[in-house]
Design an enzyme around this catalytic site. Structure first.
Site, PDB file in Angstrom:
ATOM      1  CG  HIS A 115      -0.086 -17.419  11.604  1.00  0.00           C
ATOM      2  ND1 HIS A 115       0.060 -18.616  12.233  1.00  0.00           N
ATOM      3  CD2 HIS A 115      -0.482 -17.704  10.344  1.00  0.00           C
ATOM      4  CE1 HIS A 115      -0.258 -19.592  11.404  1.00  0.00           C
ATOM      5  NE2 HIS A 115      -0.591 -19.070  10.245  1.00  0.00           N
TER       6      HIS A 115
ATOM      7  CD  GLU B 117       4.731 -20.832   1.652  1.00  0.00           C
ATOM      8  OE1 GLU B 117       5.081 -22.029   1.697  1.00  0.00           O
ATOM      9  OE2 GLU B 117       3.609 -20.449   1.962  1.00  0.00           O
TER      10      GLU B 117
END
Lengths: 408, 394
Positions: free
Chosen positions: A213, A144
């Site tokens: 998450h 990322e």
């Protein structure tokens, strides 16, 4: 205007998207489908009331959507839309927006994990890689920090990348790139470089996805100077905001919600681009202003049904623009109702609601009859157990209770 | 190749153009571009997964003189920045490049202004090499309006868009993914140019570097990663920070080349080689073995973690400007005195630029809020009938 819609005292929502099954209001219902075909010309009238998202079909004030379950796609409501449109799900709306912009401008490209051949983990970019090629719809490795940096570097050279975080939470790894390079480069270079990136991805509390998450990053990113943040909540505004974000020369972070991807709605066939800095009037009202965004909009609308039954008249605004706040719409509403309730999915501490409370207090203090109440998620990591998870986020009964208390 | 000593030129008074025109544009001395001089680099190149280029570098007298002139200017600029910092006209962080000039000069000689360069915070000389002026440089250091970033960036944020110089970054290592992004755009647009993403030996241990390298290698991006190894990551010597100090080998499957970074011709040869390689085969790592005389920044004396003997030893044996001076004298391109004159001229140029920069005003207060967003918020939004244009904010 408001009287037309209030007269019958039923749960008429002027929401451009969905309504809720009244039987299930106490459950944490997430997916809802709208069988109503609503047409839009989103008009912003600066004089007086905002009537964004008007239902052009006027007099059907007692239109009730009885069924909000995904498995029943046949429309029981005989809605006669004055404009034809096409029905689709939210992720398809995002894809339509993406595709239209990629078609229009060859500099637009997508990069992220599994966006290409896999089609996107939530199918937002499905079908785009075969059409536009592997370079324009780029499958990145799981890095990322680096691919966000790459997107920003590409933007410095003139491309317009859309960087997808598979889950917003993963973008925490790219925080340095987003904060320092994305947000600040335009300033520190004295205006030489612009960074027209769109950083998007699903966030929010899902269905038992676990703590890591289920993160809401709006609060972490909100202080970064130089970026804009928007949150979409309906297929209509998802497509419009996506297009606006891509066309904007500023870096925009588009927050989607994991549980809203399967919302169904009819959106216009014609092209439209929404305003990034504008809030959406979901339901005009008189008694209290409820400010919300993303998934909590649906909890609020569900609570609104109950409230209307009890005789209250809440004004519901989906703020959409998380940075900067649309204080114009919000202010007008506060001046009318004098009471504010903020319902958000962010954490209590340092969340969007906290900033919004401060902003409203600073600017509209004289117009408030009661202190601003902010309902946010609990300051805990999201637990896995279903019942606990339900109680980390705000539920409609809590909203109803607070409104009753505020409007006493 | 006794070049006609252009004594007539030398006696002509050197035109003192306005200090805003870069010294780098004026070539009062040798303009002979046709004679080729072949120079051997100080040490041979060491390659990793690739055939190193030859040690013999072709150059011309003009280029030799240019190297000297430009490096003298860079050196002078950095020393002037040192004294400006000590007199508190430059504040904050000031990272000086003296000792490492050969890397910038050699690189520029091998590439065009359309190839991109991105580096970290030791960017003053690279900015100059890309065509930046002394005035812009000093003004930015002092936070004035005439600066390249209008005074809002500072020492670590020099940029020059028209010369494809992308800065100027404060966070160690963050510029390497950006550099790969630049290379990505070049590949996207099918340009015939490359990107040089520069970083230091300290940054070589950053994870994002390897992430970016992996992606660059995966997609054959024309990215050249240049490690300016000055052997110290701020105060930590390289052997204390890195298990493997062979930074050019760190790419594993990506080829690498180790270059003597104090030899401008070695740098030039390596960059030329790297550019050819990158356009065909994808990324390559160049490790420039170089040295900085100053400490990490002006707040660091530079002597607590290394000995003065070491510093003066390098200065005596490997100084890049001295090397060029010896070459010029050996090839009879100019006399000692002429070279000294060049240095004096550089000093004069720098002093003039500083004087002019001091006259430049500080940014106006409203500048605090400019350039935060691009043109305010400039999106035109419209509804489905396209008649309702709802907002085009300025």
């Amino acid at each position: 205007m408001a009287s037309i819609f209030q007269g019958v005292g039923t749960a008429t929502t002027l929401s451009s998207s969905t309504s809720f099954d009244t039987n299930k209001f106490h459950l944490s219902s997430r997916r809802s489908l709208s069988e109503r075909k609503v047409s839009f010309v989103v008009v912003r009238s600066d004089a007086g009331k905002m009537n964004v998202g008007l239902n052009k079909i006027g007099g059907r004030a007692d239109q009730l959507v009885t069924n909000a379950v995904a498995t029943k796609p046949d429309t029981s409501a005989a809605s006669t839309a004055s404009k034809s449109g096409h029905e689709l799900l939210l992720f398809e709306a995002l894809r339509e927006g993406l595709e239209e912009e990629m078609e229009r401008d060859s500099r637009v490209c997508i990069m992220g994990e599994d966006v290409g051949h896999y089609g996107g983990s939530y199918k937002v970019s499905k079908g785009l890689a075969p059409k536009y090629g592997d370079l324009r719809v780029l499958d990145t490795p799981i890095a990322e920090n680096a691919f966000t940096g790459m997107g920003i570097g590409a933007a410095m050279m003139g491309l317009r990348p859309i960087i997808e975080g598979m889950n917003m939470g993963f973008l925490l790894l790219a925080f340095n790139q987003i904060s320092n390079n994305c947000g600040m480069l335009h300033y520190t270079s004295g205006g030489q470089f612009k960074i027209p990136v769109v950083i998007r991805g699903p966030g929010g509390v899902g269905r038992q996805l676990g703590a890591e998450h289920s993160q809401r990053l709006e609060s972490y990113f909100q202080s970064i100077p130089g970026i804009q943040m928007v949150a979409c909540s309906t297929p209509y505004n998802a497509k419009g905001l996506m297009k606006a974000a891509i066309r904007s020369d500023n870096p925009v972070i588009l927050f989607e919600h994991v549980l809203l991807y399967n919302l169904k709605e009819t959106i216009p066939d014609e092209e439209y681009v929404l305003n990034l800095e504008e809030a959406e009037m979901v339901r005009p009202g008189e008694h209290i202003t409820i400010l919300t965004y993303s998934r909590m909009r649906y909890h609020v609308m569900q609570a609104a049904k109950t409230l209307v039954n009890k005789g209250y008249d809440p004004e519901v605004i989906d703020i959409r623009s998380l940075k900067p706040f649309d204080l114009h719409t919000i202010g007008n509403s506060v001046k009318k109702t004098h009471r504010v309730l903020i319902v958000e999915e962010c954490m209590r501490t340092g969340g969007i609601g906290a900033s919004l409370t401060a902003a409203i207090n600073e600017n509209f203090h004289d117009f408030l009859d009661a202190p601003i109440v902010c309902l946010s998620s609990q300051d805990v990591p999201t637990p896995y157990a279903g019942t606990l998870e339900e109680w980390t986020v705000v539920q409609p009964p809590q909203i109803v209770a607070v409104v009753e208390q505020l409007c006493r | 190749m006794a070049l006609a000593r252009r004594s007539s030129n030398l006696l002509k008074p050197l035109s003192t153009a306005s200090s805003s025109s870069s010294f780098l544009n004026r070539r009062p001395f040798s303009t002979d571009d046709s004679t080729t001089i072949t120079i051997e680099t100080s040490v041979p190149f060491t390659g990793h997964n690739c055939e190193p280029p030859s040690r013999s570098v072709d150059t011309t007298p003009k280029e030799l003189m240019n190297f000297f002139t430009d490096m003298a200017l860079m050196r002078r600029m950095e020393i002037a920045a040192d004294s400006l910092y000590k007199s508190k006209l430059i504040r904050g962080f000031c990272h000086l490049y003296d000792g490492q000039e050969a890397v910038s000069i050699g690189m520029e000689a091998a590439i065009t202004k359309k190839d991109c360069i991105i580096t970290a915070y030791r960017d003053h000389c690279i900015f100059l090499g890309r065509g930046g002026t002394l005035l812009e440089s000093f003004s930015e250091l002092m936070g004035r309006q005439a600066g390249c970033s209008r005074g809002k960036g500072g020492s670590m944020h020099f940029y020059k868009k028209d010369a494809c110089f992308f800065g100027g970054h404060g966070i160690v290592g963050a510029q390497v993914p950006l550099g790969c992004g630049l290379a990505f755009a070049q590949k996207y647009r099918k340009e015939d140019h490359v990107t040089f993403a520069m970083y230091g030996d300290g940054a070589a241990n950053q994870g994002q570097l390897f992430e970016a390298l992996n992606m660059a290698a995966l997609w054959d991006l024309p990215a050249i990663l240049v490690c300016e190894n000055n052997h110290y990551g701020m105060g930590t010597a390289e052997w204390r920070a890195a298990k493997s100090p062979s930074y050019y080998k760190r790419g594993d499957y990506v080829p690498g080349l180790k270059v003597d970074g104090m030899d401008a011709f070695a740098v030039k040869q390596a960059c030329k080689f790297a550019k050819e390689h990158a356009l065909k085969n994808g990324p390559i790592i160049l490790e420039m073995d170089t040295y900085r005389y100053h400490g990490h920044s002006m707040s660091d004396p530079g002597s607590t973690y290394r000995t003065r003997d070491e510093i003066s030893g390098v200065r005596q044996e490997r100084d890049p400007i001295e090397r060029i001076r010896k070459l010029i004298l050996a090839h009879d391109l100019a006399t000692e005195k002429e070279l000294k004159d060049i240095e004096k001229l550089a000093r004069k140029e720098v002093d003039e630029a500083i004087a002019k920069a001091k006259e430049s005003p500080m940014p106006d207060d409203p500048e605090l809020f400019t350039n935060v967003y691009r043109k305010g918020f400039g999106v035109e939004s419209f509804g489905t009938d396209r008649k309702e244009v709802r907002a085009t904010l300025p």
